[in-house]
Design a protein around this motif. Structure first.
Motif, PDB file in Angstrom:
ATOM      1  N   ILE A 129      57.953  67.164 -39.377  1.00  0.00           N
ATOM      2  CA  ILE A 129      58.563  68.157 -38.486  1.00  0.00           C
ATOM      3  C   ILE A 129      59.834  68.711 -39.120  1.00  0.00           C
ATOM      4  O   ILE A 129      60.778  67.967 -39.404  1.00  0.00           O
ATOM      5  N   ALA A 130      59.878  70.012 -39.340  1.00  0.00           N
ATOM      6  CA  ALA A 130      61.057  70.665 -39.917  1.00  0.00           C
ATOM      7  C   ALA A 130      62.253  70.508 -38.985  1.00  0.00           C
ATOM      8  O   ALA A 130      62.145  70.700 -37.772  1.00  0.00           O
ATOM      9  N   GLN A 131      63.398  70.155 -39.570  1.00  0.00           N
ATOM     10  CA  GLN A 131      64.651  69.995 -38.837  1.00  0.00           C
ATOM     11  C   GLN A 131      65.652  71.008 -39.366  1.00  0.00           C
ATOM     12  O   GLN A 131      66.113  70.905 -40.491  1.00  0.00           O
ATOM     13  N   LEU A 132      65.984  72.001 -38.557  1.00  0.00           N
ATOM     14  CA  LEU A 132      66.926  73.044 -38.937  1.00  0.00           C
ATOM     15  C   LEU A 132      68.267  72.734 -38.296  1.00  0.00           C
ATOM     16  O   LEU A 132      68.424  72.846 -37.086  1.00  0.00           O
ATOM     17  N   ALA A 133      69.225  72.293 -39.113  1.00  0.00           N
ATOM     18  CA  ALA A 133      70.495  71.780 -38.587  1.00  0.00           C
ATOM     19  C   ALA A 133      71.669  72.663 -38.965  1.00  0.00           C
ATOM     20  O   ALA A 133      71.727  73.215 -40.062  1.00  0.00           O
ATOM     21  N   ILE A 134      72.633  72.724 -38.058  1.00  0.00           N
ATOM     22  CA  ILE A 134      73.892  73.413 -38.331  1.00  0.00           C
ATOM     23  C   ILE A 134      74.879  72.454 -38.999  1.00  0.00           C
ATOM     24  O   ILE A 134      75.958  72.848 -39.435  1.00  0.00           O
ATOM     25  N   SER A 135      74.526  71.179 -39.093  1.00  0.00           N
ATOM     26  CA  SER A 135      75.377  70.146 -39.688  1.00  0.00           C
ATOM     27  C   SER A 135      75.723  70.492 -41.133  1.00  0.00           C
ATOM     28  O   SER A 135      74.906  71.043 -41.861  1.00  0.00           O
ATOM     29  N   THR A 136      76.921  70.088 -41.563  1.00  0.00           N
ATOM     30  CA  THR A 136      77.405  70.541 -42.869  1.00  0.00           C
ATOM     31  C   THR A 136      77.608  69.441 -43.902  1.00  0.00           C
ATOM     32  O   THR A 136      77.908  69.738 -45.052  1.00  0.00           O
ATOM     33  N   LEU A 151      71.314  75.380 -41.973  1.00  0.00           N
ATOM     34  CA  LEU A 151      71.421  76.789 -41.589  1.00  0.00           C
ATOM     35  C   LEU A 151      72.624  77.495 -42.207  1.00  0.00           C
ATOM     36  O   LEU A 151      72.676  78.724 -42.210  1.00  0.00           O
ATOM     37  N   VAL A 152      73.589  76.722 -42.714  1.00  0.00           N
ATOM     38  CA  VAL A 152      74.833  77.297 -43.225  1.00  0.00           C
ATOM     39  C   VAL A 152      75.230  76.589 -44.521  1.00  0.00           C
ATOM     40  O   VAL A 152      74.537  75.685 -44.984  1.00  0.00           O
ATOM     41  N   TYR A 314      73.378  81.843 -35.110  1.00  0.00           N
ATOM     42  CA  TYR A 314      72.638  81.174 -36.186  1.00  0.00           C
ATOM     43  C   TYR A 314      71.370  80.507 -35.650  1.00  0.00           C
ATOM     44  O   TYR A 314      70.321  80.538 -36.297  1.00  0.00           O
ATOM     45  N   THR A 315      71.460  79.886 -34.480  1.00  0.00           N
ATOM     46  CA  THR A 315      70.254  79.274 -33.916  1.00  0.00           C
ATOM     47  C   THR A 315      69.297  80.336 -33.375  1.00  0.00           C
ATOM     48  O   THR A 315      68.084  80.142 -33.366  1.00  0.00           O
ATOM     49  N   TYR A 316      69.849  81.449 -32.931  1.00  0.00           N
ATOM     50  CA  TYR A 316      69.016  82.604 -32.542  1.00  0.00           C
ATOM     51  C   TYR A 316      68.191  83.057 -33.747  1.00  0.00           C
ATOM     52  O   TYR A 316      66.969  83.242 -33.658  1.00  0.00           O
ATOM     53  N   ASP A 317      68.855  83.195 -34.888  1.00  0.00           N
ATOM     54  CA  ASP A 317      68.150  83.580 -36.112  1.00  0.00           C
ATOM     55  C   ASP A 317      67.148  82.518 -36.536  1.00  0.00           C
ATOM     56  O   ASP A 317      66.038  82.829 -36.994  1.00  0.00           O
ATOM     57  N   TRP A 356      65.931  78.801 -48.265  1.00  0.00           N
ATOM     58  CA  TRP A 356      66.378  77.469 -48.644  1.00  0.00           C
ATOM     59  C   TRP A 356      65.941  77.114 -50.063  1.00  0.00           C
ATOM     60  O   TRP A 356      64.894  77.566 -50.536  1.00  0.00           O
ATOM     61  N   ASP A 357      66.764  76.277 -50.718  1.00  0.00           N
ATOM     62  CA  ASP A 357      66.366  75.778 -52.031  1.00  0.00           C
ATOM     63  C   ASP A 357      65.458  74.564 -51.847  1.00  0.00           C
ATOM     64  O   ASP A 357      65.079  74.217 -50.710  1.00  0.00           O
ATOM     65  N   ASP A 358      65.091  73.889 -52.939  1.00  0.00           N
ATOM     66  CA  ASP A 358      64.111  72.817 -52.835  1.00  0.00           C
ATOM     67  C   ASP A 358      64.643  71.593 -52.086  1.00  0.00           C
ATOM     68  O   ASP A 358      63.863  70.748 -51.646  1.00  0.00           O
ATOM     69  N   LYS A 359      65.954  71.509 -51.894  1.00  0.00           N
ATOM     70  CA  LYS A 359      66.523  70.403 -51.121  1.00  0.00           C
ATOM     71  C   LYS A 359      66.741  70.754 -49.653  1.00  0.00           C
ATOM     72  O   LYS A 359      67.032  69.888 -48.835  1.00  0.00           O
ATOM     73  N   GLY A 360      66.631  72.054 -49.345  1.00  0.00           N
ATOM     74  CA  GLY A 360      66.873  72.488 -47.978  1.00  0.00           C
ATOM     75  C   GLY A 360      68.252  73.055 -47.747  1.00  0.00           C
ATOM     76  O   GLY A 360      68.666  73.287 -46.612  1.00  0.00           O
ATOM     77  N   GLU A 361      68.990  73.302 -48.843  1.00  0.00           N
ATOM     78  CA  GLU A 361      70.303  73.949 -48.710  1.00  0.00           C
ATOM     79  C   GLU A 361      70.128  75.457 -48.534  1.00  0.00           C
ATOM     80  O   GLU A 361      69.257  76.071 -49.150  1.00  0.00           O
ATOM     81  N   GLN A 362      70.984  76.037 -47.727  1.00  0.00           N
ATOM     82  CA  GLN A 362      70.953  77.471 -47.463  1.00  0.00           C
ATOM     83  C   GLN A 362      71.444  78.241 -48.693  1.00  0.00           C
ATOM     84  O   GLN A 362      72.566  78.040 -49.165  1.00  0.00           O
ATOM     85  N   ARG A 363      70.602  79.107 -49.217  1.00  0.00           N
ATOM     86  CA  ARG A 363      70.966  79.857 -50.424  1.00  0.00           C
ATOM     87  C   ARG A 363      72.033  80.910 -50.145  1.00  0.00           C
ATOM     88  O   ARG A 363      72.766  81.309 -51.048  1.00  0.00           O
ATOM     89  N   TYR A 364      72.113  81.404 -48.926  1.00  0.00           N
ATOM     90  CA  TYR A 364      73.028  82.498 -48.630  1.00  0.00           C
ATOM     91  C   TYR A 364      74.270  82.037 -47.870  1.00  0.00           C
ATOM     92  O   TYR A 364      74.934  82.823 -47.203  1.00  0.00           O
ATOM     93  N   GLY A 365      74.605  80.765 -47.985  1.00  0.00           N
ATOM     94  CA  GLY A 365      75.744  80.240 -47.254  1.00  0.00           C
ATOM     95  C   GLY A 365      77.077  80.649 -47.859  1.00  0.00           C
ATOM     96  O   GLY A 365      77.226  80.719 -49.080  1.00  0.00           O
TER      97      GLY A 365
END
Length: 386
Positions: A129-136, A151-152, A314-317, A356-365
Motif C-alpha cells: 500500500i502506497a504511503q504518501l506522507a507530508i513527514s520530512t 510529498l515535500v 499538498y494533500t489535495y494534490d 518521485w525518485d527511486d527512494k520515494g523522495e519528491q523531485r520537485y521539493g
C-alpha cells in the motif's frame, strides 16, 4: 460410461454454461464500484488543526473527482475516504495503520509526524500500500520500502536552509537550539546545528523538551542569561507561542526566532508578535504562491469556511495524483498503484507536479523561508538546493 442427454437437458446445460461464462467474464474486471483511500493524521490534540487541514485537502479533492464521474476502464468508480486519528503517537499510528489495511484501503495519505510515518510504514508495505506522507525526516525514505512517498522536500534540505539563511540574512552571533525530542524535531535540530557551525555561528545553549511542554519560564530565563540573539527552534506552533509569552514576561524580546515548518501556521501568526524577528523555514509553500492557488483557496474557504492551516493543498494534490495513477494503471490493486506512482509524473492541480525518485523522495521539493508580518507569512526566499 458414456452419459446420454436429452435435447432439453442439453439446452439447459448450454444455458447454465452461458450464464457461468458471463459471470467469469464479469469477474475479469475486478475494479470495484468504491475505492477506499486512507487518511491517517492527528485529528485530536495539539496538532489537530494541522491534521484536520490535511484531511480537508483530501476530502475536497475526492468530492471533486467523484462529481466529475471518475472512471476506470470505462467503469464509474467512487472514492471513499477512510480517516483515522493517529494522535501524533507512533504506537497509535501503527494501530490505525492496521485498521486501514483491514478496512481495504488501496493507498494512504499520512502521516504528519515523522516518527509516526516511520513506525507505520512497514505495516503499509506489508500489503504493498502506497504511503504518501507530508513527514520530512530523511529516515522515512531510507527504510528501503517501495511504498514510501514524500510529498515535500526533506529535513536534510531544511537544515541547510536554516544554516544558510541564519548565516547570510539574520544579524546575531549568539545562538540557541531548541527541539521537542520527536524524531522530526530532534534530528532537524541536529542537522541545523551542523549547518550553523559550518557558518561559524556560536551555539551557547541547547535544550530538548517533550512535544507537549508549554512551561518555558526557566528556558526563557536561560536565553536572557546567555544573551541569546537568535533562537533556532523545531518545536510546534503552540510551544513557540508559549515561549514567546514567557519571554515577554521577563522583557526579553530583542531576540530573533527561526522556527521550522510545524510553526508555520495561522495560530503562530496570531501569537508570535513582539519579537525582534520571527521566521520559519518550510517545505510547505503557501497556496497563494502558486498560479492555481487562488482558485484552490476559494474552493477551500467555500467548503470549510476558513483558510488552510498548514498543507491542505499538498494533500489535495496527492489525492488527484493518486486518482491519475489508478486510472493510468487501470487497476485498483495496491501493488499496481504503487508501481505506477514510481514512474508517474503526476499533474498536481495546485503545486504543478509530483514526481518521485527511486527512494520515494519528491523531485520537485523546495524549502522556503518566511517572515511573520501583518498576519501573513511573507516569502523571503526559496531554493531547491540551498
Amino acid at each position: 460410461m458414456q452419459l446420454k442427454l436429452s435435447r432439453r437437458s442439453t439446452l439447459r446445460l448450454l444455458s447454465a454454461s452461458a450464464v457461468a461464462s458471463s459471470g467469469l467474464l464479469a469477474g475479469c474486471d475486478s475494479t470495484p464500484a468504491v475505492i477506499k483511500i486512507g487518511v491517517a493524521q492527528p485529528l485530536s490534540g495539539n496538532l489537530a488543526a494541522l491534521g484536520q487541514d490535511l484531511l480537508n485537502g483530501v476530502n475536497l479533492a475526492a468530492e471533486e473527482i467523484n462529481k466529475e464521474g471518475y472512471k476506470v476502464k470505462g467503469k464509474t468508480v467512487t472514492f471513499e475516504i477512510v480517516a483515522v486519528d493517529d494522535k501524533a503517537n507512533a504506537e497509535t499510528g501503527k494501530a490505525v495503520a492496521q485498521q486501514l489495511v483491514d478496512a481495504g484501503v488501496v493507498a494512504v495519505i499520512g502521516h504528519l509526524n515523522s516518527g509516526v510515518s516511520i513506525a507505520a510504514a512497514p505495516i503499509y508495505a506489508g500489503r504493498n500500500i502506497a504511503q504518501l506522507a507530508i513527514s520530512t525526516n530523511p529516515k522515512f525514505t531510507q527504510l528501503g520500502l517501495d511504498t514510501t512517498f514524500r510529498l515535500v522536500a526533506n529535513d536534510t534540505l531544511q537544515a541547510k536552509a536554516i544554516g544558510s539563511y541564519s548565516a547570510s540574512q539574520i544579524s546575531g552571533t549568539r545562538y540557541a537550539l531548541q527541539d521537542d525530542s520527536t524524531t522530526y524535531g530532534k534530528e532537524l535540530a541536529e542537522g541545523a546545528e551542523v549547518q550553523l557551525k559550518l557558518a561559524k555561528k556560536e551555539i551557547v545553549l541547547k535544550q530538548s523538551f517533550d512535544d507537549k511542554t508549554v512551561d518555558f519560564d526557566a528556558f526563557a530565563a536561560k536565553l536572557k542569561a546567555e544573551n541569546v540573539q537568535v533562537l533556532v527552534t523545531t518545536v510546534s506552533d503552540f510551544q513557540v507561542v508559549a515561549l514567546i509569552e514567557a519571554l515577554k514576561k521577563i522583557d526579553y524580546t530583542s531576540i530573533t526566532i527561526l522556527g521550522a515548518d510545524t510553526a508555520k501556521t495561522p495560530d503562530m501568526l496570531k501569537g508570535g508578535g513582539g519579537m525582534k524577528g520571527l521566521f520559519v523555514t518550510s517545505p510547505i509553500l503557501e497556496a497563494r504562491e502558486f498560479t492555481a492557488g487562488a482558485a484552490f483557496l476559494d474552493k477551500y474557504r467555500a467548503k470549510f469556511k476558513k483558510d488552510p492551516a498548514y498543507a491542505g493543498h499538498y494533500t489535495y494534490d496527492a489525492m488527484h495524483v493518486l486518482a491519475a495513477a489508478i486510472r493510468r494503471a487501470e487497476s485498483s490493486k495496491a501493488a499496481d498503484i504503487t508501481a505506477m506512482l514510481k514512474k508517474l509524473d503526476g499533474y498536481a492541480p495546485v503545486t504543478g507536479s509530483m514526481k518521485w525518485d527511486d527512494k520515494g523522495e519528491q523531485r520537485y521539493g523546495v524549502i522556503g523561508v518566511y517572515s511573520g508580518k501583518g498576519g501573513l507569512w511573507e516569502s523571503q526566499m526559496r531554493s531547491d538546493s540551498w
